[in-house]
Enzyme design. Structure first.
Site, PDB file in Angstrom:
ATOM      1  N   PHE A 140       1.362  -2.964   4.667  1.00 10.09           N
ATOM      2  CA  PHE A 140       1.650  -4.312   5.168  1.00 10.09           C
ATOM      3  C   PHE A 140       3.132  -4.592   4.956  1.00 10.09           C
ATOM      4  O   PHE A 140       3.671  -4.337   3.874  1.00 10.09           O
ATOM      5  CB  PHE A 140       0.868  -5.348   4.352  1.00 10.09           C
ATOM      6  CG  PHE A 140      -0.529  -5.596   4.848  1.00 10.09           C
ATOM      7  CD1 PHE A 140      -0.970  -5.146   6.070  1.00 10.09           C
ATOM      8  CD2 PHE A 140      -1.415  -6.317   4.070  1.00 10.09           C
ATOM      9  CE1 PHE A 140      -2.253  -5.387   6.513  1.00 10.09           C
ATOM     10  CE2 PHE A 140      -2.710  -6.578   4.496  1.00 10.09           C
ATOM     11  CZ  PHE A 140      -3.123  -6.108   5.728  1.00 10.09           C
TER      12      PHE A 140
ATOM     13  N   HIS B 226      -9.933   2.246  -0.278  1.00 16.20           N
ATOM     14  CA  HIS B 226      -8.478   2.076  -0.277  1.00 16.20           C
ATOM     15  C   HIS B 226      -8.065   1.468  -1.617  1.00 16.20           C
ATOM     16  O   HIS B 226      -8.340   0.300  -1.892  1.00 16.20           O
ATOM     17  CB  HIS B 226      -8.084   1.161   0.880  1.00 16.20           C
ATOM     18  CG  HIS B 226      -6.602   1.078   1.123  1.00 16.20           C
ATOM     19  ND1 HIS B 226      -5.662   1.608   0.261  1.00 16.20           N
ATOM     20  CD2 HIS B 226      -5.899   0.535   2.155  1.00 16.20           C
ATOM     21  CE1 HIS B 226      -4.451   1.381   0.742  1.00 16.20           C
ATOM     22  NE2 HIS B 226      -4.570   0.736   1.891  1.00 16.20           N
TER      23      HIS B 226
ATOM     24  N   LYS C 110      -9.727   8.289   1.510  1.00 19.68           N
ATOM     25  CA  LYS C 110     -10.230   6.904   1.462  1.00 19.68           C
ATOM     26  C   LYS C 110     -11.669   6.845   1.967  1.00 19.68           C
ATOM     27  O   LYS C 110     -12.374   5.878   1.698  1.00 19.68           O
ATOM     28  CB  LYS C 110      -9.333   5.983   2.280  1.00 19.68           C
ATOM     29  CG  LYS C 110      -7.937   5.800   1.676  1.00 19.68           C
ATOM     30  CD  LYS C 110      -7.113   4.784   2.434  1.00 19.68           C
ATOM     31  CE  LYS C 110      -5.738   4.561   1.803  1.00 19.68           C
ATOM     32  NZ  LYS C 110      -4.780   5.625   2.070  1.00 19.68           N
TER      33      LYS C 110
ATOM     34  N   CYS D 297       0.807  -1.225   0.000  1.00 16.13           N
ATOM     35  CA  CYS D 297       0.000   0.000   0.000  1.00 16.13           C
ATOM     36  C   CYS D 297       0.840   1.276   0.000  1.00 16.13           C
ATOM     37  O   CYS D 297       0.292   2.374  -0.106  1.00 16.13           O
ATOM     38  CB  CYS D 297      -0.942  -0.002   1.200  1.00 16.13           C
ATOM     39  SG  CYS D 297      -1.991  -1.454   1.236  1.00 16.13           S
TER      40      CYS D 297
ATOM     41  N   GLU E  54      -1.850   7.058  13.507  1.00 18.62           N
ATOM     42  CA  GLU E  54      -1.595   8.294  12.756  1.00 18.62           C
ATOM     43  C   GLU E  54      -1.872   9.530  13.591  1.00 18.62           C
ATOM     44  O   GLU E  54      -1.205  10.554  13.438  1.00 18.62           O
ATOM     45  CB  GLU E  54      -2.455   8.324  11.483  1.00 18.62           C
ATOM     46  CG  GLU E  54      -1.843   7.519  10.360  1.00 18.62           C
ATOM     47  CD  GLU E  54      -2.400   7.905   9.004  1.00 18.62           C
ATOM     48  OE1 GLU E  54      -3.441   7.347   8.639  1.00 18.62           O
ATOM     49  OE2 GLU E  54      -1.804   8.761   8.330  1.00 18.62           O
TER      50      GLU E  54
ATOM     51  N   HIS F   4      -2.829   8.429   5.715  1.00 17.75           N
ATOM     52  CA  HIS F   4      -3.049   7.105   5.125  1.00 17.75           C
ATOM     53  C   HIS F   4      -4.500   6.713   5.395  1.00 17.75           C
ATOM     54  O   HIS F   4      -5.172   6.179   4.519  1.00 17.75           O
ATOM     55  CB  HIS F   4      -2.054   6.109   5.712  1.00 17.75           C
ATOM     56  CG  HIS F   4      -2.057   4.778   5.025  1.00 17.75           C
ATOM     57  ND1 HIS F   4      -1.854   4.638   3.677  1.00 17.75           N
ATOM     58  CD2 HIS F   4      -2.251   3.521   5.510  1.00 17.75           C
ATOM     59  CE1 HIS F   4      -1.913   3.358   3.345  1.00 17.75           C
ATOM     60  NE2 HIS F   4      -2.160   2.663   4.440  1.00 17.75           N
TER      61      HIS F   4
END
Lengths: 256, 400
Positions: B386, B327, B322, B160, B301, B290
């Protein structure tokens, strides 16, 4: 020009003859299909042999096939009725569970992720797919990383002997060896260390263009055999289409 | 063996040898729901119901029809590759120049059709033939040929965070001086039963069945809503006159060293990436989070934002697009970088929609529900993936 400060490899087969260097390990790595792809296991072994501890050095990983990815989905396949795929949502048929680690094991960035987890390599990282025009990019980008951090780690890994992956390799590179494994290079100042890498013209006698991994494998073989200079063909049209290895004069002291 | 330098924060170089910054001369996006920037500015949602054959109820698909290029050499066209082609089609770049190409096309995030096809046909040589075409870099070769790239080409994958890492790799190629123009294109498409099943099994996906399911920083958030899309931009040291959308002012990346799906308790590595991007301590006027809407990410975050900006944290807006387009995985970060440029050039921060019940642990200015005017030159765009990839870029608009 890039200096090779240290090198290590974990390979399914020796590049030529039996292992010479202490940092070379030969043999198939034990498979652990549920959690880690074979290329990752080779990479971890090569990283261990390189001997660089936890650090924030830049890491560039180059990954080819990481192992029999399609086989990861085998269970869902075998549970299928009448050849139809099942699994949660597979072809909308019925609910079967795929192992939860399947996604993570199949991700192409598993190699750098595992190096970070197991070795504590937590610096800037770039994970690149292997291909036969890779080295010109590496030779361009690595000096900047070395200059800003002193040294950088380049690790190339491939495990392409799975049923499907092996067929793909033979299709693209007929007649070539399909060595599995990982090559780890600690890179730094060009004038210090074991030898230097740069781009140069291709000799007319060179064979097919090499992937990033295969060229690195050649460099490692030069190190283990103390070859003074060698050229590896790259798939880059133009004047500089070979990777040139030159052993430093002080290589004997380094090895000694 | 000890590394030559002890672990410490180091600045990555960004400016070119002559002090100029890499300029972004053109951008293009292929967004869920046929969205454009104005839809994001107006706080619309591209999330829709998927149908009974999917393991989750909602997603954010690209709804425009995608054209298969003429003379495409293979029988199977993975949707991720098709999205990348569409993004390149929409990008207005000077094809006469010698340029490089950095492709962010995570294999599993863009080629699940390939996996499914191989599972079905792997013992059938005739059927397997077309799949051979995708092996060993052929998507990169194909797109380089499609775009007309004559310079260096790379394909990167950091799940990502791929979009930011692709942009960083392009900056490095420009800094090295081997090429003066680089196209960056990222795409991702896993909005199919196999792809959704894989994420669903990890319990990363939202299991709500309403159209407000993508709700970053909201107390009701329960995972991300899958989107798909693509983005492309033209990065150059010689932008054509009157064709500059912005600049890349800084970047940084790091690895967290934690398990694949965990987020770090110790934020040091994440902060290192952000601080490298912020370079000389520039204060952004907007942060693109993100913002996945997982419990752990949004709380992390928030802590990160406070740690980076201290007392100023509450006055620097951060939002997650998002919430509107889901996403988009490997394309998400490049889409968000382009959205940052639009935000800077119009001096307006896109909102976080569906934020009706703020989580008490998420107590910053997330630009809830409606876009908001901003004033300033810089925007920070963060991506966390990830595997522990952290990648941040600092962008400057062309307007100020």
């Amino acid at each position: 020009m890039i200096g090779v400060v240290a090198a290590a490899a974990a390979l399914s087969d020796p590049p030529s003859g039996s292992p010479v260097l202490d940092t070379e390990w030969v043999g198939p790595v034990p498979r652990d299909h549920k959690t880690r792809a074979p290329a990752t296991l080779y990479a971890l072994k090569a990283a261990e042999l390189l001997g660089v501890g936890a650090c924030t050095l830049p890491l560039v990983t180059v990954t080819g096939p990481t192992g029999p990815m399609v086989a990861s989905f085998d269970r869902a396949w075998r549970l299928a009725d009448g050849g139809e795929l099942t699994g949660p949502g597979f072809a909308g048929r019925r609910s079967r569970r795929i192992h939860p680690m399947t996604l993570l094991r199949s991700l192409q960035n598993q190699v750098p992720a595992s190096l970070s987890i197991e070795r504590g390599w937590c610096g800037p990282c770039l994970n690149i797919f292997d291909h036969d025009r890779l080295w010109p990019c590496l030779i361009a980008m690595l000096p900047g990383l070395i200059e800003s951090h002193g040294q950088a780690i380049l690790l190339l890994a491939r495990a392409g002997r799975g049923e499907e992956e092996g067929a793909k390799f033979r299709h693209r590179f007929p007649g070539e060896d399909n060595v599995e494994g990982a090559v780890a290079l600690l890179l730094g100042d060009a004038d210090r260390g074991l030898g230097q890498l740069c781009l140069g013209p291709r000799n007319t006698g060179l064979r097919n263009s090499l992937t990033g991994f295969d060229a690195a494998l050649g460099v490692f073989a030069c190190l283990s055999r103390e070859v003074a200079t060698a050229a590896f063909a790259l798939g880059m049209a133009g004047a500089e289409d070979a990777l040139i290895w030159t052993k430093n004069d002080n290589i004997h002291q380094q090895n000694g | 063996m000890s590394p030559a330098h002890s672990p410490q924060d180091k600045q990555d170089p960004t400016s070119l040898d002559d002090g100029r910054l890499p300029a972004i001369a053109a951008t293009a996006m292929v967004l869920p729901g046929g969205f454009r920037w104005k839809d994001l500015r107006e706080g619309r949602s591209a999330v829709r119901f998927l149908g009974d054959t999917f393991p989750v109820a909602v997603g954010a698909p690209v709804t425009e029809s995608l054209r298969v290029p003429e003379h495409f050499p293979y029988d199977i066209m993975p949707r991720g590759l098709l999205l990348a082609v569409e993004a390149l089609r929409r990008l207005e770049y000077d094809s006469e120049r010698r340029f490089g190409l950095v492709l962010g096309l995570p294999s599993l995030f863009s080629e699940t059709e390939y996996v499914e096809h191989m599972l079905v046909h792997r013992h059938d040589e005739a059927e397997m033939g077309p799949m051979m075409g995708f092996a060993f870099g052929n998507p990169l070769d194909y797109l380089a040929g499609f775009a007309g790239a004559r310079g260096p080409v790379l394909r990167v994958d950091s799940a990502c965070a791929t979009g930011n890492d692709a942009l960083i790799a392009a900056c490095r190629l420009l800094e090295a001086g081997t090429v003066r123009d680089v196209l960056v294109v990222c795409a991702s498409s896993m909005l199919n039963p196999v792809g959704l099943a894989l994420f669903h099994n990890l319990k990363a996906l939202n299991d709500r069945s309403d159209l407000e399911a993508s709700c970053p920083f909201d107390a009701r958030r329960r995972g991300f809503v899958m989107g798909e899309g693509a983005a492309a931009l033209w990065l150059t040291v010689d932008p054509p006159r009157s064709q500059v959308e912005g600049f890349v002012c800084g970047y940084g990346s790091s690895m967290s060293g934690v398990h694949f799906v965990d987020l770090p308790e110790d934020l040091t590595p994440v902060e290192r990436a952000c601080r490298a991007a912020l370079r000389c301590g520039e204060v952004p006027s907007y942060v693109s989070a993100h913002g996945t809407a997982t419990q752990a990410n949004d709380a992390m975050e928030t802590r990160l934002h406070r740690s980076l900006f201290g007392e100023r944290a509450e006055s620097i807006p951060l939002s997650s697009i998002k919430s509107m387009i889901g996403h988009c995985l490997g394309a998400a970060a490049l889409i968000e970088a382009i959205v940052c440029l639009h935000a800077l050039n119009e001096q307006i921060a896109p909102p976080t929609i569906n934020l009706h019940r703020p989580d008490p642990r998420c107590d910053l200015d997330y630009v809830p529900l409606r876009a908001r005017p901003i004033r300033g030159r810089y925007a920070l765009s963060n991506a966390f993936a990830f595997g522990g990839h952290n990648a941040s870029v600092l962008l400057r608009g062309a307007a100020l």
